[in-house]
Design a protein around this motif. Structure first.
Motif, PDB file in Angstrom:
ATOM      1  N   ARG A 132      11.903   1.395   6.539  1.00  0.00           N
ATOM      2  CA  ARG A 132      11.616   1.754   5.149  1.00  0.00           C
ATOM      3  C   ARG A 132      10.661   0.749   4.504  1.00  0.00           C
ATOM      4  O   ARG A 132       9.745   1.133   3.756  1.00  0.00           O
ATOM      5  CB  ARG A 132      12.918   1.825   4.352  1.00  0.00           C
ATOM      6  N   LEU A 157       6.936   1.706   2.979  1.00  0.00           N
ATOM      7  CA  LEU A 157       6.535   1.376   1.613  1.00  0.00           C
ATOM      8  C   LEU A 157       5.312   0.473   1.599  1.00  0.00           C
ATOM      9  O   LEU A 157       4.440   0.597   0.727  1.00  0.00           O
ATOM     10  CB  LEU A 157       7.695   0.711   0.869  1.00  0.00           C
ATOM     11  N   GLU A 184       2.357   2.819   2.301  1.00  0.00           N
ATOM     12  CA  GLU A 184       2.118   3.696   1.151  1.00  0.00           C
ATOM     13  C   GLU A 184       1.429   2.950   0.022  1.00  0.00           C
ATOM     14  O   GLU A 184       0.442   3.427  -0.564  1.00  0.00           O
ATOM     15  CB  GLU A 184       3.447   4.274   0.656  1.00  0.00           C
ATOM     16  N   ASN A 185       1.954   1.759  -0.293  1.00  0.00           N
ATOM     17  CA  ASN A 185       1.412   1.004  -1.420  1.00  0.00           C
ATOM     18  C   ASN A 185       0.091   0.331  -1.080  1.00  0.00           C
ATOM     19  O   ASN A 185      -0.760   0.165  -1.955  1.00  0.00           O
ATOM     20  CB  ASN A 185       2.444  -0.012  -1.912  1.00  0.00           C
ATOM     21  N   ASN A 191       3.640  -3.271  -6.471  1.00  0.00           N
ATOM     22  CA  ASN A 191       4.667  -2.934  -5.488  1.00  0.00           C
ATOM     23  C   ASN A 191       4.321  -3.478  -4.110  1.00  0.00           C
ATOM     24  O   ASN A 191       5.199  -3.912  -3.352  1.00  0.00           O
ATOM     25  CB  ASN A 191       4.854  -1.411  -5.421  1.00  0.00           C
ATOM     26  N   ARG A 249      14.701  -1.372  -5.105  1.00  0.00           N
ATOM     27  CA  ARG A 249      14.803  -2.025  -3.804  1.00  0.00           C
ATOM     28  C   ARG A 249      16.025  -2.943  -3.701  1.00  0.00           C
ATOM     29  O   ARG A 249      16.681  -2.982  -2.677  1.00  0.00           O
ATOM     30  CB  ARG A 249      13.536  -2.868  -3.546  1.00  0.00           C
TER      31      ARG A 249
END
Length: 259
Positions: free
Chosen positions: A91, A95, A98-99, A113, A152
């Motif tokens: 995960r 992330l 993605e960020n 992020n 988170r």
């Protein structure tokens, strides 16, 4: 007449319950026994119905992890359940990607992020002082992506922020070892002592690697769970992963196996 279950909580920190047997490296409560788990689990074979540990396994050196899980297997009764929570590497990586993608396109929120996810990936591995760069992040007067940090780190983040707000001593603490004026043997000794003290992460796990280590220790019926779900009867009532309805460590991968 039902027999009372025997429950073991390893590496409990401040997250312990009176009805459990709680073990941690140091003890701050009469309900917690101090013990170095690198030396094994100080109980007999086939003694416990449940063994639980949360955000502990990643603090073991990789070459010590299997031995520790073998110990968990040893002290469980036949049919007993192990429940493990660790930071979910899969995960975190998703992330991060993605960020990163959004930040490269100029998304300011994604940039913030991204900065936090980089801390999750690396700070807890490379830090040389208590709290590391994560603590500095929490000390900001205004955390612009606080919603993401809460998502988170959940109740743990709220607790850290409360402690910082209530303690002015944080501003004057001299915990930054790499700001020592004189780089001498004592400097390296302090860093070495800190890095061997148990705070840093020494490995990371995802749903594949965690399942594999449980399989190597002969656990069966290995399943991914959530903070709310478990094969342990009345799990939520113990308030170890869920406190006051909130997930204590939302960044977790939860997995269970049976002896």
């Amino acid at each position: 007449m039902s027999v009372k279950k025997k429950l073991l909580n390893l590496g409990c920190g401040n997250n312990f319950r009176k009805e459990w047997i709680n073990i941690d490296f140091t003890s701050r409560s009469e309900y917690v026994t101090a013990h170095n788990l690198l030396m094994g689990i100080p109980f007999n074979d086939n003694e416990f119905d449940v063994v639980y540990h949360s955000h502990l396994l990643e603090h073991f050196p990789k070459n010590k992890a299997l031995g520790f899980i073998n110990e968990c297997y040893r002290v469980l009764k036949p049919g007993g359940i192990i429940r493990i929570a660790v930071p979910d590497l899969e995960r975190i990586v998703k992330l991060y990607l993605e960020n990163l993608k959004k930040a490269l396109k100029g998304d300011k929120k994604a940039h913030l992020n991204y900065n936090w996810i980089m801390l999750e990936l690396f700070d807890q591995i490379v830090r040389n002082r208590p709290g590391g760069e994560m603590l500095e992040y929490f000390k900001q007067e205004n955390i612009a992506n606080l919603d993401f940090v809460y998502e988170r780190f959940g109740s743990e983040a709220r607790s850290i922020l409360r402690n910082i707000k209530n303690s002015q001593s944080n501003k004057s603490q001299k915990n930054n070892l790499i700001n020592e004026e004189n780089i001498d043997e004592s400097f390296y000794t302090k860093i070495g002592r800190f890095r061997m003290g148990g705070e840093i992460h020494q490995w990371m796990y995802d749903r594949f690697s965690l399942r594999e280590i449980l399989k190597q220790s002969n656990f069966k019926k290995i399943e991914i769970k959530t903070a709310f779900t478990s094969n342990i009867k009345n799990w939520i009532d113990y308030e170890l992963d869920i406190i006051d309805g909130e997930i204590r460590k939302p960044d977790s991968l939860f997995m269970e196996g049976k002896k």
